[in-house]
Design a protein around this motif. Structure first.
Motif, mmCIF file in Angstrom:
data_model
loop_
_atom_site.group_PDB
_atom_site.id
_atom_site.type_symbol
_atom_site.label_atom_id
_atom_site.label_comp_id
_atom_site.label_asym_id
_atom_site.label_seq_id
_atom_site.Cartn_x
_atom_site.Cartn_y
_atom_site.Cartn_z
ATOM 1 N N ARG A 13 -4.417 -1.752 2.496
ATOM 2 C CA ARG A 13 -5.101 -1.910 3.785
ATOM 3 C C ARG A 13 -4.080 -1.947 4.929
ATOM 4 O O ARG A 13 -4.279 -1.320 5.975
ATOM 5 C CB ARG A 13 -5.931 -3.194 3.782
ATOM 6 C CG ARG A 13 -6.842 -3.360 4.988
ATOM 7 C CD ARG A 13 -7.544 -4.700 4.986
ATOM 8 N NE ARG A 13 -8.413 -4.879 3.839
ATOM 9 C CZ ARG A 13 -8.150 -5.713 2.812
ATOM 10 N NH1 ARG A 13 -7.020 -6.447 2.814
ATOM 11 N NH2 ARG A 13 -8.995 -5.831 1.821
ATOM 12 N N GLU A 14 -2.992 -2.695 4.742
ATOM 13 C CA GLU A 14 -1.951 -2.770 5.767
ATOM 14 C C GLU A 14 -1.312 -1.406 5.999
ATOM 15 O O GLU A 14 -1.004 -1.031 7.144
ATOM 16 C CB GLU A 14 -0.889 -3.795 5.350
ATOM 17 C CG GLU A 14 -1.376 -5.240 5.425
ATOM 18 C CD GLU A 14 -0.331 -6.218 4.908
ATOM 19 O OE1 GLU A 14 0.819 -5.786 4.671
ATOM 20 O OE2 GLU A 14 -0.676 -7.405 4.727
ATOM 21 N N ALA A 15 -1.136 -0.629 4.927
ATOM 22 C CA ALA A 15 -0.547 0.706 5.062
ATOM 23 C C ALA A 15 -1.455 1.619 5.874
ATOM 24 O O ALA A 15 -0.991 2.431 6.681
ATOM 25 C CB ALA A 15 -0.282 1.297 3.681
ATOM 26 N N ILE A 16 -2.758 1.480 5.667
ATOM 27 C CA ILE A 16 -3.717 2.296 6.417
ATOM 28 C C ILE A 16 -3.722 1.888 7.888
ATOM 29 O O ILE A 16 -3.649 2.730 8.790
ATOM 30 C CB ILE A 16 -5.128 2.160 5.802
ATOM 31 C CG1 ILE A 16 -5.158 2.801 4.402
ATOM 32 C CG2 ILE A 16 -6.176 2.807 6.707
ATOM 33 C CD1 ILE A 16 -6.427 2.516 3.620
ATOM 34 N N GLY A 19 -0.770 2.944 9.885
ATOM 35 C CA GLY A 19 -0.593 4.381 10.053
ATOM 36 C C GLY A 19 0.292 5.027 9.016
ATOM 37 O O GLY A 19 0.573 6.227 9.086
ATOM 38 N N GLN A 20 0.752 4.245 8.032
ATOM 39 C CA GLN A 20 1.547 4.833 6.956
ATOM 40 C C GLN A 20 0.693 5.758 6.099
ATOM 41 O O GLN A 20 1.195 6.712 5.496
ATOM 42 C CB GLN A 20 2.175 3.718 6.102
ATOM 43 C CG GLN A 20 3.147 2.830 6.874
ATOM 44 C CD GLN A 20 3.507 1.566 6.106
ATOM 45 O OE1 GLN A 20 3.148 1.420 4.946
ATOM 46 N NE2 GLN A 20 4.205 0.656 6.764
ATOM 47 N N LEU A 21 -0.576 5.450 6.023
ATOM 48 C CA LEU A 21 -1.575 6.335 5.415
ATOM 49 C C LEU A 21 -2.572 6.681 6.510
ATOM 50 O O LEU A 21 -3.212 5.793 7.077
ATOM 51 C CB LEU A 21 -2.286 5.637 4.249
ATOM 52 C CG LEU A 21 -1.461 5.427 2.967
ATOM 53 C CD1 LEU A 21 -2.191 4.489 2.024
ATOM 54 C CD2 LEU A 21 -1.188 6.760 2.286
ATOM 55 N N ASN A 65 -8.944 9.459 -4.268
ATOM 56 C CA ASN A 65 -9.317 8.577 -3.172
ATOM 57 C C ASN A 65 -8.581 8.984 -1.893
ATOM 58 O O ASN A 65 -7.377 9.235 -1.920
ATOM 59 C CB ASN A 65 -8.968 7.122 -3.518
ATOM 60 C CG ASN A 65 -9.828 6.598 -4.652
ATOM 61 O OD1 ASN A 65 -11.012 6.325 -4.464
ATOM 62 N ND2 ASN A 65 -9.234 6.449 -5.839
ATOM 63 N N PHE A 66 -9.321 9.010 -0.786
ATOM 64 C CA PHE A 66 -8.773 9.451 0.498
ATOM 65 C C PHE A 66 -9.057 8.406 1.572
ATOM 66 O O PHE A 66 -10.093 7.724 1.541
ATOM 67 C CB PHE A 66 -9.400 10.783 0.914
ATOM 68 C CG PHE A 66 -8.997 11.950 0.053
ATOM 69 C CD1 PHE A 66 -8.012 12.833 0.468
ATOM 70 C CD2 PHE A 66 -9.594 12.151 -1.185
ATOM 71 C CE1 PHE A 66 -7.632 13.902 -0.332
ATOM 72 C CE2 PHE A 66 -9.217 13.209 -1.991
ATOM 73 C CZ PHE A 66 -8.237 14.096 -1.561
ATOM 74 N N VAL A 67 -8.148 8.314 2.533
ATOM 75 C CA VAL A 67 -8.388 7.453 3.692
ATOM 76 C C VAL A 67 -9.538 8.059 4.488
ATOM 77 O O VAL A 67 -9.538 9.250 4.810
ATOM 78 C CB VAL A 67 -7.136 7.337 4.576
ATOM 79 C CG1 VAL A 67 -7.420 6.444 5.791
ATOM 80 C CG2 VAL A 67 -5.966 6.791 3.770
#
Length: 262
Positions: A13-16, A19-21, A65-67
């Motif tokens: 969640r933090e990566a999303i 903006g890392q993902l 799985n995709f953002v």
């Protein structure tokens, strides 16, 4: 203490959010995540389920799985009704430039895909009471779907009811091919001499039906907002009734109440 799958979900969640993902990015495979975090596949799948329930990711069959792409949001305020009334007597060219959906979303007319369908039905007990007519009265049922062209799901599921005999003096109001009507329902009613005095909105919420969840593409666990809109004319007569189902994950409702000065 947080469970292992919750900690894994927190990291993704933090990566999303950082903006890392990015939207549209594919997440590492479940096997790769299991190796990265040193956990079992069931633990990884539980973490991914949490993120899907939050609407942050989506699973595409056979691909992974995709953002999830952020959805266009709607800010629906009660001020919109006066905005619509102020436009009623404007020239058609002016009314055609924008509508209520553009007002609520900030999108332009060219960003939208609009569908309308009409049919005549007989009023059952519930609709007859709501519209103040006899059971069996012929109604014009109008179904609307408007969506952002870049998305598949509509902003809302809208069904509107008019008493057919009330509007039949203008045959254009019975023809769905005239939609989208510049100026919307308030201008349609204006063409037959009806001015709105007030609009009452009754708001509730509940889990969606399977059909609603599918059409609105709702993440699991997302509620729908139900809005019953009743329009009264200057003779205190109900002239239009709308049932609107709004997705709870991308709808904000704002109510502003002007207060009289002392």
């Amino acid at each position: 203490m947080a469970k292992a799958y919750e900690r894994i979900a927190d990291g993704l969640r933090e990566a999303i959010r950082a903006g890392q993902l990015s939207a549209g990015d594919r997440l590492p495979s479940e096997t790769a995540l299991a190796e990265e975090y040193g956990r079992s596949l069931p633990t990884i799948r539980e973490a991914l389920r949490l993120l899907r329930d939050e609407g942050l990711i989506e699973k595409q069959h056979g691909r992974g799985n995709f953002v999830r792409q952020p959805r266009a949001t709607v800010l629906r305020t009660n001020v919109r009704h006066q905005w619509e009334k102020d436009r009623v007597q404007q020239p058609e060219e002016q009314r055609a430039k924008t509508g209520a959906t553009e007002h609520d979303t900030g999108l332009t007319l060219h960003d939208l895909v609009f569908q309308a369908s009409y049919r005549e039905i007989k009023a059952g007990k519930y609709l007859a009471q709501a519209l103040g007519v006899e059971e069996g009265e012929v109604l014009l049922e109008r179904t609307y779907r408007t969506r952002y062209a870049a998305e598949r799901a509509p902003f809302a599921l809208v069904t509107s009811y008019l008493v057919r005999d009330m509007v039949a003096s203008n045959p254009d109001l019975l023809d769905e091919s005239n939609e989208p009507w510049p100026g919307g329902t308030q201008n349609q009613l204006f063409t037959i001499g009806i001015e709105l005095d007030r609009i009452e909105e009754h708001v509730t919420a509940r889990p969606p039906t399977p059909e609603e969840a599918e059409e609105l593409e709702l993440p699991p666990g997302t509620a729908v907002i139900l809005l019953r809109k009743t329009s009264y004319d200057t003779h205190d007569r109900v002239v239009e009734l709308s049932d609107i189902t709004l997705p709870g994950d991308r709808t904000e409702m704002l109510f502003t109440t002007p207060l009289e000065r002392w």
